[in-house]
Design an enzyme around this catalytic site. Structure first.
Site, mmCIF file in Angstrom:
data_model
loop_
_atom_site.group_PDB
_atom_site.id
_atom_site.type_symbol
_atom_site.label_atom_id
_atom_site.label_comp_id
_atom_site.label_asym_id
_atom_site.label_seq_id
_atom_site.Cartn_x
_atom_site.Cartn_y
_atom_site.Cartn_z
ATOM 1 N N THR A 134 -23.931 -22.311 24.874
ATOM 2 C CA THR A 134 -23.384 -21.276 25.756
ATOM 3 C C THR A 134 -22.262 -20.482 25.089
ATOM 4 O O THR A 134 -21.607 -20.974 24.158
ATOM 5 C CB THR A 134 -22.837 -21.961 27.038
ATOM 6 O OG1 THR A 134 -22.149 -21.014 27.827
ATOM 7 C CG2 THR A 134 -21.875 -23.096 26.704
ATOM 8 N N ASP A 135 -22.008 -19.289 25.623
ATOM 9 C CA ASP A 135 -20.877 -18.483 25.129
ATOM 10 C C ASP A 135 -19.530 -19.090 25.550
ATOM 11 O O ASP A 135 -18.488 -18.788 24.973
ATOM 12 C CB ASP A 135 -20.978 -17.026 25.617
ATOM 13 C CG ASP A 135 -21.044 -16.865 27.133
ATOM 14 O OD1 ASP A 135 -21.017 -17.894 27.860
ATOM 15 O OD2 ASP A 135 -21.137 -15.715 27.600
ATOM 16 N N GLU A 136 -19.578 -19.983 26.567
ATOM 17 C CA GLU A 136 -18.310 -20.485 27.125
ATOM 18 C C GLU A 136 -17.527 -21.348 26.138
ATOM 19 O O GLU A 136 -16.341 -21.587 26.346
ATOM 20 C CB GLU A 136 -18.577 -21.276 28.411
ATOM 21 C CG GLU A 136 -19.278 -20.442 29.457
ATOM 22 C CD GLU A 136 -19.129 -20.972 30.867
ATOM 23 O OE1 GLU A 136 -18.355 -21.904 31.095
ATOM 24 O OE2 GLU A 136 -19.812 -20.428 31.755
ATOM 25 N N TYR A 160 -17.146 -28.461 31.631
ATOM 26 C CA TYR A 160 -18.503 -28.075 31.212
ATOM 27 C C TYR A 160 -18.498 -27.542 29.782
ATOM 28 O O TYR A 160 -19.236 -28.032 28.919
ATOM 29 C CB TYR A 160 -19.075 -27.013 32.175
ATOM 30 C CG TYR A 160 -20.272 -26.279 31.588
ATOM 31 C CD1 TYR A 160 -21.491 -26.932 31.403
ATOM 32 C CD2 TYR A 160 -20.179 -24.935 31.207
ATOM 33 C CE1 TYR A 160 -22.588 -26.272 30.838
ATOM 34 C CE2 TYR A 160 -21.262 -24.271 30.645
ATOM 35 C CZ TYR A 160 -22.466 -24.946 30.470
ATOM 36 O OH TYR A 160 -23.542 -24.285 29.909
ATOM 37 N N LYS A 164 -20.139 -29.021 26.252
ATOM 38 C CA LYS A 164 -21.118 -28.271 25.431
ATOM 39 C C LYS A 164 -20.573 -28.112 24.007
ATOM 40 O O LYS A 164 -21.323 -28.215 23.036
ATOM 41 C CB LYS A 164 -21.407 -26.893 26.044
ATOM 42 C CG LYS A 164 -22.150 -26.906 27.361
ATOM 43 C CD LYS A 164 -23.556 -27.460 27.288
ATOM 44 C CE LYS A 164 -24.529 -26.576 26.552
ATOM 45 N NZ LYS A 164 -25.921 -27.115 26.613
#
Ligand code: NAD
Ligand code: DAU
Length: 355
Positions: A134-136, A160, A164
């Site tokens: 993810t970009d997060e 989260y 990741k």
């Protein structure tokens, strides 16, 4: 016959990916999914009886089960979608995120490495382990800051994104240390059919149709970079085919929108598609609610690497993709009913106080 071991293929993005893959000639898919609240066999109903698709209910933390699948099916590629994926849930109950996203990815890497290390040289060279991220993991951007590049440092802010990020680091280490041919994709916010209605867009669609409040966190000015799910799946296929082992690829549509813009667009399209609704204008259902703790202000992806090196580009515009998405929810009441289980109702009640 090319055989893919896909994890999390009964979830939102994984189901789109396997539906597309099983349609291709001469491809076999082994689909491992634990069927948590977010997994749904109805999402892959059209391929459940397909001889080229095998569904296995299993947990990616189960090393023995994974070893058996590698032995039996001899996949040429692994695509890891399986994850706990909802930021709000990670704030309320982070344990499952560490379990699946970190320990699950670790277990999958271990079993993939053990299988891969016994392959003949040409099998070793062509094997791929693609990890969907993810970009997060890059943290949050201020307005005007350049979009995330693959070289940005990792600064995850939620349980989260931290889980990741931990998984991404393990994937990187398995390439660096053991030579496992890994690929990592970091993608922006997806939307499209079959997304569990705890995420912004499907939540707004379903609440609006029922005349329920449309809860907007904080001032509604947080920005996300929206990508239609099939474009994400096409990017993953491109990276599997042409990506260089050990590399990471950012994926996004250069489609930055504030949450307010997104919700207003959903409402406008619903006003048009459901003219008989007694809740028109749907915008009148919008309410501002308490902000998400640690809410990242802005994400934006610079996808020039995948565009220039691998030739991928998104095909869908936000307006057309959103219209397709809303039509899908309108045309699939049986699917919608199936996900409104006890677990979903409990979440709506505890998180929003909406019955
Ligand atoms: P999702 O929550 O809809 O689906 C996750 C799937 O994984 C579910 O089918 C669930 O049953 C399964 N699963 C969960 N724990 C498991 C376990 N221990 N073993 C086996 N299966 C398990 O998620 P999604 O939105 O489809 O996201 C898929 C992947 O893409 C995730 O890794 C997520 O981090 C990543 N991603 C998502 C987005 C997005 O906008 N949704 C964007 C970028 C990256
Ligand atoms: O950026 C990629 C990520 O996008 C993925 O890695 C995650 O798996 C996926 O869930 C998504 O995370 P977000 O937190 O960005 O998505 P979500 O749909 O939960 O929220 C999108 C934005 O909308 C965010 O700024 C929070 C806001 N929001 C969300 C909900 C559920 C609201 O304002 N109200 C809501 O009720």
């Amino acid at each position: 016959m090319p055989t893919y071991l896909v994890t999390g293929g009964a979830g939102f993005i994984g189901s789109s990916f396997v539906l597309g893959l099983v349609g291709q000639k001469g491809v076999r898919v082994i689909n491992v999914d634990a069927l948590t609240y977010a997994g749904n066999l109805m999402s892959i109903e059209p391929i459940l009886e397909d001889p080229h698709h095998t569904f296995v209910r299993g947990d990616i933390r189960d090393a023995e089960m994974l070893a058996g699948l590698f032995r039996e099916h001899k996949p040429h590629a692994v695509v890891n979608f399986a994850a706990e994926s909802h930021v709000d849930r990670s704030i309320v109950a982070p344990d499952a995120f560490v379990q699946t996203n970190v320990l699950g990815t670790f277990t999958l890497l271990q079993e993939a490495r053990s299988y891969w290390s016994e392959l003949p040289e040409d099998g070793k060279r062509s094997f791929r382990f693609l990890h969907v991220s993810t970009d997060e993991v890059y943290g949050s951007l201020e307005p005007g800051e350049p979009a995330f590049r693959e070289t940005n440092p990792y600064t995850p802010n939620s349980p989260y994104s931290a889980s990741k990020a931990a998984a991404d680091h393990l994937v990187r280490a398995y390439h660096h240390t053991y030579g496992l041919p890994t690929l990592t994709t970091n993608c922006s916010n997806n939307y499209g059919p079959r997304q569990f209605p705890e995420k912004l867009i499907p939540l707004m669609i379903l609440n609006a149709l029922e005349g329920k409040p449309l809860p907007i966190y904080g001032d509604g000015m947080n920005v996300r970079d929206w990508l239609f799910v099939d474009d994400h799946c096409a990017a993953i296929s491109t990276v599997l085919r042409r990506g260089r082992p050990g590399e990471t690829y950012n994926i996004g549509a250069r489609c930055e929108k504030t949450n307010l813009e997104v919700v207003k667009t959903v409402c406008r399209i619903l006003d048009e598609l459901v003219p008989q609704s007694r809740f028109r204008p749907h915008e009148s259902l919008m309410v501002f609610v308490k902000d998400r703790p640690g809410h990242d202000r802005r994400y934006a992806m610079d996808s020039s690497k995948i565009e220039t090196e691998l030739g991928w580009k998104p095909a869908e515009s936000f307006e057309s993709g959103l219209r397709r998405t809303i039509l899908w929810y309108l045309e699939h009441p049986r699917w919608v009913e199936s996900v409104r289980s006890g677990a979903y109702r409990d979440w709506m009640k505890s998180h929003y106080g909406i019955a």
